[in-house]
Design a protein around this motif. Structure first.
Motif, PDB file in Angstrom:
ATOM      1  N   LEU A 157      21.145  49.211  58.864  1.00  0.00           N
ATOM      2  CA  LEU A 157      21.433  48.815  57.484  1.00  0.00           C
ATOM      3  C   LEU A 157      21.727  50.014  56.588  1.00  0.00           C
ATOM      4  N   ALA A 158      21.282  51.184  56.993  1.00  0.00           N
ATOM      5  CA  ALA A 158      21.299  52.344  56.095  1.00  0.00           C
ATOM      6  C   ALA A 158      22.695  52.665  55.560  1.00  0.00           C
ATOM      7  N   SER A 159      23.681  52.780  56.445  1.00  0.00           N
ATOM      8  CA  SER A 159      25.005  53.181  55.977  1.00  0.00           C
ATOM      9  C   SER A 159      25.618  52.114  55.072  1.00  0.00           C
ATOM     10  N   ARG A 160      25.424  50.841  55.448  1.00  0.00           N
ATOM     11  CA  ARG A 160      25.995  49.768  54.626  1.00  0.00           C
ATOM     12  C   ARG A 160      25.347  49.712  53.252  1.00  0.00           C
ATOM     13  N   LEU A 161      24.030  49.816  53.211  1.00  0.00           N
ATOM     14  CA  LEU A 161      23.350  49.743  51.921  1.00  0.00           C
ATOM     15  C   LEU A 161      23.589  50.986  51.073  1.00  0.00           C
ATOM     16  N   ALA A 162      23.784  52.136  51.711  1.00  0.00           N
ATOM     17  CA  ALA A 162      24.105  53.352  50.960  1.00  0.00           C
ATOM     18  C   ALA A 162      25.455  53.201  50.265  1.00  0.00           C
ATOM     19  N   LEU A 163      26.447  52.681  50.984  1.00  0.00           N
ATOM     20  CA  LEU A 163      27.765  52.445  50.379  1.00  0.00           C
ATOM     21  C   LEU A 163      27.682  51.420  49.253  1.00  0.00           C
ATOM     22  N   TRP A 164      26.924  50.371  49.488  1.00  0.00           N
ATOM     23  CA  TRP A 164      26.762  49.322  48.490  1.00  0.00           C
ATOM     24  C   TRP A 164      26.082  49.879  47.235  1.00  0.00           C
ATOM     25  N   ALA A 165      25.077  50.713  47.423  1.00  0.00           N
ATOM     26  CA  ALA A 165      24.381  51.306  46.278  1.00  0.00           C
ATOM     27  C   ALA A 165      25.302  52.204  45.468  1.00  0.00           C
ATOM     28  N   ARG A 166      26.182  52.957  46.154  1.00  0.00           N
ATOM     29  CA  ARG A 166      27.124  53.814  45.426  1.00  0.00           C
ATOM     30  C   ARG A 166      28.098  52.979  44.610  1.00  0.00           C
ATOM     31  N   ARG A 167      28.548  51.871  45.190  1.00  0.00           N
ATOM     32  CA  ARG A 167      29.447  50.996  44.441  1.00  0.00           C
ATOM     33  C   ARG A 167      28.737  50.420  43.215  1.00  0.00           C
ATOM     34  N   LEU A 168      27.500  49.976  43.408  1.00  0.00           N
ATOM     35  CA  LEU A 168      26.730  49.432  42.294  1.00  0.00           C
ATOM     36  C   LEU A 168      26.538  50.459  41.194  1.00  0.00           C
ATOM     37  N   LEU A 169      26.251  51.696  41.591  1.00  0.00           N
ATOM     38  CA  LEU A 169      26.072  52.745  40.587  1.00  0.00           C
ATOM     39  C   LEU A 169      27.359  52.940  39.786  1.00  0.00           C
ATOM     40  N   GLY A 170      28.492  53.023  40.480  1.00  0.00           N
ATOM     41  CA  GLY A 170      29.759  53.198  39.785  1.00  0.00           C
ATOM     42  C   GLY A 170      30.026  52.081  38.797  1.00  0.00           C
ATOM     43  N   GLU A 171      29.781  50.848  39.209  1.00  0.00           N
ATOM     44  CA  GLU A 171      29.992  49.702  38.320  1.00  0.00           C
ATOM     45  C   GLU A 171      29.011  49.741  37.145  1.00  0.00           C
ATOM     46  N   ALA A 172      27.755  50.107  37.424  1.00  0.00           N
ATOM     47  CA  ALA A 172      26.743  50.160  36.365  1.00  0.00           C
ATOM     48  C   ALA A 172      27.057  51.245  35.342  1.00  0.00           C
ATOM     49  N   LEU A 173      27.521  52.406  35.803  1.00  0.00           N
ATOM     50  CA  LEU A 173      27.865  53.482  34.877  1.00  0.00           C
ATOM     51  C   LEU A 173      29.073  53.105  34.019  1.00  0.00           C
ATOM     52  N   THR A 174      30.055  52.440  34.633  1.00  0.00           N
ATOM     53  CA  THR A 174      31.211  51.977  33.869  1.00  0.00           C
ATOM     54  C   THR A 174      30.773  51.001  32.781  1.00  0.00           C
ATOM     55  N   GLN A 175      29.871  50.101  33.145  1.00  0.00           N
ATOM     56  CA  GLN A 175      29.356  49.119  32.187  1.00  0.00           C
ATOM     57  C   GLN A 175      28.585  49.820  31.070  1.00  0.00           C
ATOM     58  N   ALA A 176      27.761  50.771  31.419  1.00  0.00           N
ATOM     59  CA  ALA A 176      26.966  51.486  30.416  1.00  0.00           C
ATOM     60  C   ALA A 176      27.858  52.279  29.469  1.00  0.00           C
ATOM     61  N   GLN A 177      28.895  52.932  30.001  1.00  0.00           N
ATOM     62  CA  GLN A 177      29.835  53.659  29.152  1.00  0.00           C
ATOM     63  C   GLN A 177      30.539  52.725  28.185  1.00  0.00           C
ATOM     64  N   ARG A 178      30.960  51.580  28.692  1.00  0.00           N
ATOM     65  CA  ARG A 178      31.678  50.623  27.841  1.00  0.00           C
ATOM     66  C   ARG A 178      30.787  50.171  26.691  1.00  0.00           C
ATOM     67  N   GLU A 194      33.019  61.338  16.888  1.00  0.00           N
ATOM     68  CA  GLU A 194      33.495  60.749  18.137  1.00  0.00           C
ATOM     69  C   GLU A 194      33.350  61.699  19.318  1.00  0.00           C
ATOM     70  N   GLU A 195      33.698  62.957  19.128  1.00  0.00           N
ATOM     71  CA  GLU A 195      33.611  63.911  20.233  1.00  0.00           C
ATOM     72  C   GLU A 195      32.158  64.173  20.622  1.00  0.00           C
ATOM     73  N   GLN A 196      31.282  64.311  19.627  1.00  0.00           N
ATOM     74  CA  GLN A 196      29.861  64.492  19.915  1.00  0.00           C
ATOM     75  C   GLN A 196      29.292  63.265  20.634  1.00  0.00           C
ATOM     76  N   SER A 197      29.743  62.091  20.187  1.00  0.00           N
ATOM     77  CA  SER A 197      29.282  60.858  20.820  1.00  0.00           C
ATOM     78  C   SER A 197      29.694  60.811  22.285  1.00  0.00           C
ATOM     79  N   ARG A 198      30.942  61.184  22.562  1.00  0.00           N
ATOM     80  CA  ARG A 198      31.418  61.177  23.949  1.00  0.00           C
ATOM     81  C   ARG A 198      30.647  62.179  24.799  1.00  0.00           C
ATOM     82  N   GLU A 199      30.322  63.309  24.216  1.00  0.00           N
ATOM     83  CA  GLU A 199      29.557  64.317  24.950  1.00  0.00           C
ATOM     84  C   GLU A 199      28.145  63.797  25.268  1.00  0.00           C
ATOM     85  N   LEU A 200      27.544  63.103  24.306  1.00  0.00           N
ATOM     86  CA  LEU A 200      26.229  62.519  24.533  1.00  0.00           C
ATOM     87  C   LEU A 200      26.280  61.482  25.653  1.00  0.00           C
ATOM     88  N   VAL A 201      27.314  60.654  25.629  1.00  0.00           N
ATOM     89  CA  VAL A 201      27.440  59.623  26.657  1.00  0.00           C
ATOM     90  C   VAL A 201      27.670  60.250  28.023  1.00  0.00           C
TER      91      VAL A 201
END
Length: 223
Positions: A157-178, A194-201
């Motif tokens: 399960l390790a390789s499959r769940l590792a890939l799945w976790a990376r995908r979830l992280l990418g989606e979660a970070l995109t959602q958090a940025q939005r 705006e620039e300071q805000s982007r740097e904080l994010v």
């Protein structure tokens, strides 16, 4: 660091959004865990996920009560976030029980990190509510130990769940940025441009990714 807004109107709007997305996130987690429990491989795991769903609903009730105390209707506060949160869950639909466990763990922990980071800039009462909800370790510990057991029982399960976790992280970070940009969760509340805000994010996203990588390493997976 906590904020003492000179102009309370924009701060109340920010707080309404923050609590609105938190409330809908907790309600969605309750629904997701309740649904996933049906696919548990045994009755013990079914009961475990049912218990976690109850905890998420209790968190939803706490946030709703805070909104009510502010004179804000919880449903109206949640509605602006419903489409994006629902779309996120549609994009990250698990294929099986093990992916459901990993999704619950990744989303729970990344969300907790995100809200705790935002809570550095809010009033003491709101920060206490966020800490009460997001530092509730019972659900995280249960999911972590169940994942460890699953990986020990079936190392394939390790390789499959590792890939799945990376995908979830990418989606979660995109959602958090939005959410951060659209609702000025950092820049707006502390008066950054705006620039300071982007740097904080950007800094916050790096922090979330680093914390996630550490947790995956603890599971014996590549972060």
């Amino acid at each position: 660091m906590s904020t003492s807004p000179a102009n309370p109107a924009p701060y109340k709007s920010f707080l309404r959004d923050l609590l609105g997305v938190m409330a809908y996130g907790e309600l969605s987690a309750f629904e997701r865990l309740s649904s996933d429990a049906r696919y548990s491989p045994n009755l013990h795991d079914r009961a475990v996920l049912g218990r976690l769903a109850v905890i998420e609903f209790q968190h939803y009730e706490l946030v709703s009560a805070k909104l009510d105390a502010m004179g804000v209707d919880p449903e109206s506060a949640m509605l602006p976030f419903q489409p994006s949160v629902d779309h996120f869950h549609e994009r990250t639909r698990p294929a099986d029980w093990y992916e459901s466990l990993m999704k619950a763990y990744v989303i729970d922990t990344v969300s907790a990190d995100f809200y705790r980071a935002i809570s550095r800039y809010v009033d003491a009462d709101t920060r206490a509510l966020v800490e009460q909800i997001q530092t509730d370790e019972e659900a995280k510990a249960v999911l972590r130990e169940r994942l460890k057991t699953a990986l020990a029982d079936d190392p394939r399960l390790a390789s499959r769940l590792a890939l799945w976790a990376r995908r979830l992280l990418g989606e979660a970070l995109t959602q958090a940025q939005r959410v951060s940009f659209e609702h000025a969760f950092l820049g707006g509340v502390i008066g950054a441009d705006e620039e300071q805000s982007r740097e904080l994010v950007r800094g916050l996203m790096a922090e979330l990714a680093s914390n996630h990588s550490r947790r995956m390493t603890q599971l014996g997976l590549a972060g």
